[in-house]
Scaffold this motif. Sequence first.
Motif, PDB file in Angstrom:
ATOM      1  N   ALA A  83      45.521 -14.307 -15.733  1.00 22.15           N
ATOM      2  CA  ALA A  83      44.322 -14.570 -14.931  1.00 22.15           C
ATOM      3  C   ALA A  83      44.323 -15.956 -14.306  1.00 22.15           C
ATOM      4  CB  ALA A  83      43.074 -14.407 -15.798  1.00 22.15           C
TER       5      ALA A  83
ATOM      6  N   ASN B  28      37.115 -12.226 -19.629  1.00 23.19           N
ATOM      7  CA  ASN B  28      37.878 -11.587 -18.568  1.00 23.19           C
ATOM      8  C   ASN B  28      37.421 -12.146 -17.214  1.00 23.19           C
ATOM      9  OD1 ASN B  28      39.632  -9.795 -17.251  1.00 23.19           O
ATOM     10  ND2 ASN B  28      37.995  -8.260 -17.018  1.00 23.19           N
ATOM     11  N   ARG B  29      37.803 -13.382 -16.977  1.00 20.90           N
ATOM     12  CA  ARG B  29      37.394 -14.067 -15.748  1.00 20.90           C
ATOM     13  C   ARG B  29      38.567 -14.880 -15.219  1.00 20.90           C
ATOM     14  NH1 ARG B  29      31.740 -15.955 -18.474  1.00 20.90           N
ATOM     15  NH2 ARG B  29      30.892 -13.851 -18.644  1.00 20.90           N
ATOM     16  N   PRO B  30      38.468 -15.365 -14.000  1.00 16.15           N
ATOM     17  CA  PRO B  30      39.543 -16.227 -13.497  1.00 16.15           C
ATOM     18  C   PRO B  30      39.684 -17.470 -14.368  1.00 16.15           C
ATOM     19  CG  PRO B  30      38.044 -15.572 -11.726  1.00 16.15           C
ATOM     20  CD  PRO B  30      37.408 -15.143 -13.001  1.00 16.15           C
TER      21      PRO B  30
ATOM     22  N   GLN C 238      39.264 -10.911 -12.262  1.00 15.89           N
ATOM     23  CA  GLN C 238      40.005 -12.142 -12.550  1.00 15.89           C
ATOM     24  C   GLN C 238      40.376 -12.903 -11.287  1.00 15.89           C
ATOM     25  OE1 GLN C 238      43.324 -10.859 -14.999  1.00 15.89           O
ATOM     26  NE2 GLN C 238      42.079 -10.900 -16.864  1.00 15.89           N
TER      27      GLN C 238
END
Length: 856
Positions: free
Chosen positions: A799, A754-756, A558
């Motif tokens: 995130a 599930n990422r920035p 993230q």
Amino acid sequence: MNMNRKFLLVVFVCFFQIVRGQEMDLYLLAGQSNMAGRGPVDAESKETDARILMLDKNNNWVPATDPVHFDKPDVVGVGPGIAFAKEMSRGGAAGAGGRGGKVIGLIPCAVGGSPIRVWEYDSTYLNGLHPYDDAIRRAKVAMGRGKLKGIVWHQGESDNNPADAAVYMNKLKALVQRFRNDLNEPGLPFVAGEIGYFNKEVLINKVIDEIPGAVTNTAVVSAAGLTDKGDKVHFDTRSARELGRRYAAAMKGLQAGSPGGLVSGGAQGDGGLIQNIGARVEQSLDGRWNYIVDPYENGYYDYRHMPYDQSASGTGGFFDDKKAKDKTELIEYNFDLSPTLKVPGDWNSQDEKLYFYEGTVWYRRLFHVAQQPGRRYFLYFGAVNYEAHVYLNGKKLGMHKGGFTPFQFEVTGKLKEGENSIVVKADNTRKQDEIPTVNTDWWNYGGMTRDVVLASTPATFIADYKVQLAKDEPGRIEGFVQLDGSGLSQEVVVSIPEAGIKQTVKTDASGRAVLSIPVKKLDYWSPEHPRLYAVQLQAGTDVINDKIGFRTIQVKGQDILLNGKSVFLRGISIHDENPLIQGRNRGEGDLRMLLTWAKEMNCNYVRLAHYPHNEAMIRLADEMGLMIWAEVPVYWTISWENAGTFANAQKQLSDLIIRDKNRASVIIWSIGNETPLSDARLSFMSKLAERAHSLDNTRLVSAALEVHRKGDEAFVDDPLGEKLDLVSFNEYAGWYWGDKPTDLPKYHFTIKYNRPVVITEFGGDALAGFHADSLTRFSEEYQELLYKNQLQMLMGIGALRGTTPWILTDFRSPRRQHPVYQNYWNRKGLISETGQKKKAFYVLKSFYEEMERKYK
């Protein structure tokens, strides 16, 4: 078994593996002797490449060697076919036994000496040859082994006389249509070539050059600078191969969505644009241009609505820039007596009558140039909104679509000693199938909005280059150098003195060399330390200087990592518009003002929305230490199922990436904004994401997505997210969601990926100087409270790694019509059109100071 036999065995084993196992990209080679090839055969002629095959006279696929054709066995030689195929094979999956790249199948069908009149049904030429019928028959045989991707045409020597040239265009238009109909490929790309300028009198090239304006999805390649083999008719071997490379550049342009035009050099980058135009010897053509407003397009169409530049004479339009010879001659326009507009600049802000105008305006500029022997000349436009037709001394150079990307035409051999006339037809009419489409939320400023220059280069020059850190490798610089011209195989020296780097590379026959340079120590570029290195590239007499920063950008879980360290993107969105002096930004002063305001807010990052901004803006960001989100105008509701619309979007994205690939400040390529969910849209956008990743694997790719809501839950589950490196989305809680700023704490976000997370837009309107309680819309207090509660709400996203609220300054928009608070201004800016900072400006500044301390 001797070595020669072993080599041949390996070649044929690889060849048969390809023929059995992989579909080919097919190209039909048609025309007369210069397509068939008459250049002397040399050692290179017998080299084979497992990626390149040809259909022999018995309709068998064999490894391609010169001569490719067999029309006249006693004289046939080297033509453009194999050089063309080598360029077209670049990229794509590796072929069996090949060196990587697409497998190309050539269908040779040219017949030496054949005039265009014999390229018709049932026409016989020489000893029972039927050029057109034979070509169709062979193409259909070949299409059993692959997909026909284009036609390459070189013909005209036999029609290079006044009588035949006068009817040539109609015959060529009919020929293209016949090919497309009979091969069941309605939009098949078609590239024609000029005949050599060593001919005694070149009449036919003027006609050939007009085909892009007469027939869709066609282009022309110039023969400028090419030499004959001594007979004043046929290209020598070197020139035949260079012609092939020019054909490939034109074909790739059509396949990438370019609207055609004249391609004048070999492989001028992947998009035909000269890299770092500012490093060239330039003659600025900025300043006052005469203009004529033409809502009925009288200067382009005759009374039957036929374009003048496609008529037999090619004359009659405003582009002739004609003056009456005497008092009896009727001419209903006069540039000399017409008013002027400043270039660069839009017409809406310079003439009150044009404030809301959308349509055609003709621009004319007279200039002198002192040409130097052995130099090449390019007419380069930073941007013209939207569709531009360009004429030099009454002759059409070509056409370009796209209001925010640069384009160029080579004018070597077309300039006159003494006075020259450039005429540009600029049309900013919005259309459903264009990019952007008819519906936007910004002002549709028309005109020549960025610099115009006449650039000069040596005969062979550095057309393109990339010098950047390798993907996720801070210890290695990689990239390439691409030459354009005739002497393409030569040494290029790359120097970065302050980093102790000096490397010499040798370009291949296509003018390309790959760079891979290990580095022991570099000062990496960052907003806190925007270090730029002086980089020099030299090839022969051509020397290019640039200032380049080196940094890595990547996603890990993230986190967004800049040079390996987690970073929070403290950003703001920006339009390419000066609020203080209405209209498009006109120069470095306007651009520096906007970025300085962003720095005052403690930004380390800006979103340049919703289209490519001026190249000078990107270079200033390099210098001032601001990371950049760069975007293309795939905005709202596009014609998702229109192939031409996609090609246009892909071309604009490609041109943006090609132009700015050496700028350290650019960390994210954005493929669009707020596009609605559908299967067609997902396919369209996914292909753009793949295109961006394929052109540049060192940066992140994203898009500004939309949020959907159920009650108090806002969720992001757009399937496009699978193709993107960041979760980026716009949300307008407290403004368009129909609630109050005090309601924001109730919302929570559910994000699938599930990422920035980077919030690309939020905000609300405020009229600077209007004060009321915090629940009165359009007051500074309302905007201030909205920002406070927005930031509190967004900090609940674990995130969250950046924001670019909407927007730095108020900007013009026809959608914003409230007569008191808006009056055609979008008031979401944190700075007003008078430069006044609103109360929310300081809220965001304080938040960014907190984030800076947190990510120290």
